[in-house]
Design an enzyme around this catalytic site. Sequence first.
Site, PDB file in Angstrom:
ATOM      1  N   HIS A  63       0.786  -1.521   0.275  1.00  0.00           N
ATOM      2  CA  HIS A  63      -0.028   0.176  -0.359  1.00  0.00           C
ATOM      3  C   HIS A  63       0.707   1.326  -0.087  1.00  0.00           C
ATOM      4  O   HIS A  63       2.282   0.908   0.180  1.00  0.00           O
ATOM      5  CB  HIS A  63      -1.199   0.087   1.422  1.00  0.00           C
ATOM      6  CG  HIS A  63      -0.416   0.112   2.873  1.00  0.00           C
ATOM      7  ND1 HIS A  63       0.540  -0.870   3.366  1.00  0.00           N
ATOM      8  CD2 HIS A  63      -0.285   1.058   3.518  1.00  0.00           C
ATOM      9  CE1 HIS A  63       0.950  -0.146   4.396  1.00  0.00           C
ATOM     10  NE2 HIS A  63       0.596   0.383   4.422  1.00  0.00           N
ATOM     11  N   ASP A  67       5.986   4.882   4.846  1.00  0.00           N
ATOM     12  CA  ASP A  67       6.695   3.935   5.876  1.00  0.00           C
ATOM     13  C   ASP A  67       6.703   2.613   4.741  1.00  0.00           C
ATOM     14  O   ASP A  67       8.006   2.036   5.357  1.00  0.00           O
ATOM     15  CB  ASP A  67       6.395   3.833   7.271  1.00  0.00           C
ATOM     16  CG  ASP A  67       5.146   2.966   7.278  1.00  0.00           C
ATOM     17  OD1 ASP A  67       4.064   3.576   6.244  1.00  0.00           O
ATOM     18  OD2 ASP A  67       4.756   1.993   8.040  1.00  0.00           O
TER      19      ASP A  67
END
Length: 311
Positions: A63, A67
Amino acid sequence: MELWFTGTNAGMPIADRNVTSIVLRLAETRGEFWMFDCGEATQHRLLRTPLRITRLEKLFVTHLHGDHVFGIPGLLSSRSSLGATAPLQIYGPSGIRELIDSWMGITETHLGYPLSVCENTEGIVFEDGDYSVRCAKLDHRIECYGYRVEEKPRAGALLVDRLERAGIPPGPLYGQLKSGLDVELKDGRIIRSADVRGPAIPGRIVAVLGDTRPCAGAVRLSERADVLVHEATFGGNLADKAELYGHSTAEQAALTAREAGVSRLLLTHFSSRYGAEDIAELVQEARTLHPNTDAAVELTPYAIARARNES
């Protein structure tokens, strides 16, 4: 085949843990490796492993939270600067192509190798003679996928004693039979490959999930996996927070592993609030439900044994 974790922290890096990135090193005879997510500073962490960026073949993005993707532009650029010419394929959710095009265009980065970007739909996203990769949607705050890598079965070992009893000497015929070809002897006898080979050797299965609440997609992707990599952002006492932010607790990861019949569970994506002792407690929480559970340690190789029913 082995896994390397170049980052196991959630959200942002801390002193002893980087943000998410996972490497699947393929068979030595193949040489390339695949990567799942690419958090900030991933290429720096790779410098502390035997893995060479030029051998990266595929990047699977779960996704588009930072991060998990902020390390991509530097990685792509360095791969080119180091002289890579082999193609690189990137798979990810909708928006991954626009994100990469923007990075490359605004920074005027020019790559010396072909780059292809594929936006996922559920199902098989890649398949060749050795592996297949399937993806499915998970339950996170934004569009998020998990990936299931299946190694194709290998031909069983030649039953040499059976060949010797049939009076077949070692030589080229052994190679033909090993490759699945039937052979005709000079005396007219037909030796069928299936009759002189042991059972096929099952391939290994690795499931790597992105950020997710417990969901049916996670169980489907993990079914009978030899290794499941699952986030464990929080402990059980913070289950409400996990639900709010679209994450799982260590116990929930273990429940998924148990329901899916997973052999080994590796936990990752730990909240910054947890130190080494806290993570050990998360592992103990998970082991009450799935005993063969460990916390992934960065820059440590995890060998993936061949399937359980191999003779």
